[in-house]
Design a protein around this motif. Sequence first.
Motif, PDB file in Angstrom:
ATOM      1  N   ASN A  27       0.829  -1.208   0.000  1.00 41.53           N
ATOM      2  CA  ASN A  27       0.000   0.000   0.000  1.00 41.53           C
ATOM      3  C   ASN A  27       0.865   1.260   0.000  1.00 41.53           C
ATOM      4  N   ASP A  28       1.961   1.239   0.746  1.00 45.61           N
ATOM      5  CA  ASP A  28       2.886   2.379   0.751  1.00 45.61           C
ATOM      6  C   ASP A  28       3.513   2.582  -0.627  1.00 45.61           C
ATOM      7  N   HIS A  30       2.201   1.723  -3.467  1.00 46.28           N
ATOM      8  CA  HIS A  30       1.154   2.278  -4.336  1.00 46.28           C
ATOM      9  C   HIS A  30       0.978   3.777  -4.077  1.00 46.28           C
ATOM     10  N   ASP A  31       0.932   4.154  -2.808  1.00 44.07           N
ATOM     11  CA  ASP A  31       0.748   5.566  -2.464  1.00 44.07           C
ATOM     12  C   ASP A  31       1.921   6.418  -2.935  1.00 44.07           C
ATOM     13  N   ALA A  32       3.133   5.890  -2.796  1.00 43.93           N
ATOM     14  CA  ALA A  32       4.325   6.671  -3.131  1.00 43.93           C
ATOM     15  C   ALA A  32       4.585   6.741  -4.635  1.00 43.93           C
ATOM     16  N   GLY A  34       2.430   5.090  -7.205  1.00 45.68           N
ATOM     17  CA  GLY A  34       1.278   4.882  -8.080  1.00 45.68           C
ATOM     18  C   GLY A  34       1.452   3.690  -9.002  1.00 45.68           C
ATOM     19  N   SER A  35       2.196   2.726  -8.551  1.00 43.93           N
ATOM     20  CA  SER A  35       2.488   1.549  -9.364  1.00 43.93           C
ATOM     21  C   SER A  35       1.209   0.768  -9.667  1.00 43.93           C
ATOM     22  N   SER A  39      -2.076  -1.976  -5.693  1.00 43.11           N
ATOM     23  CA  SER A  39      -3.224  -1.801  -4.806  1.00 43.11           C
ATOM     24  C   SER A  39      -4.195  -2.974  -4.945  1.00 43.11           C
ATOM     25  N   ASN A  43      -5.275  -5.523  -1.975  1.00 44.98           N
ATOM     26  CA  ASN A  43      -6.683  -5.695  -1.601  1.00 44.98           C
ATOM     27  C   ASN A  43      -7.160  -7.130  -1.811  1.00 44.98           C
TER      28      ASN A  43
END
Length: 165
Positions: A27-28, A30-32, A34-35, A39, A43
């Motif tokens: 998740n980090d 993805h947040d950093a 946007g790969s 996400s 999930n």
Amino acid sequence: MPRQSRIEQNVLGNLVNAFGPAVAVLNDIHDAFGSPFVSMIANTTLSLLTMLENVKRNKAECAQLMADIHGLLYAIINLHLTSETVGSLAPAVLEDIGKFAQTLQKIHAFFGAQQDGTKIKHFFKQTEMGRLLKECHSGVEQAQGIFQARFIAHVSAGSDYFLGV
């Protein structure tokens, strides 16, 4: 019987604890960065952990798939953190991660089918579930081979990260 239930609960608790850090890092990432796919992978993995509690058939197969997924999550994290530009992956690597995401969706479908308690439905879907399980194992094995090959290629290229320099 209660003892077995308590043991199963402990195993499930251990699985949730083992997956927690990997999912948090995904998740980090993805947040950093946007790969893509990261996400969805995080999930879907959380959903699989929840579904695992209600699996009535093929529990050993499901547990083995989760163990394999655990290792693959860390391989994906490693790919992101050791890329030339941290968090930026080549299109071929992203394609491989996308294929793994598709495999996770198949595993999700398999887990869902293992929750159904109707013996008649299970009997009629036995061949379909056998095929789906083979596809799940094949996808996981393919991902393991690809990610392992990428790791070896990265180490062979003399990355300072792996050489400790």
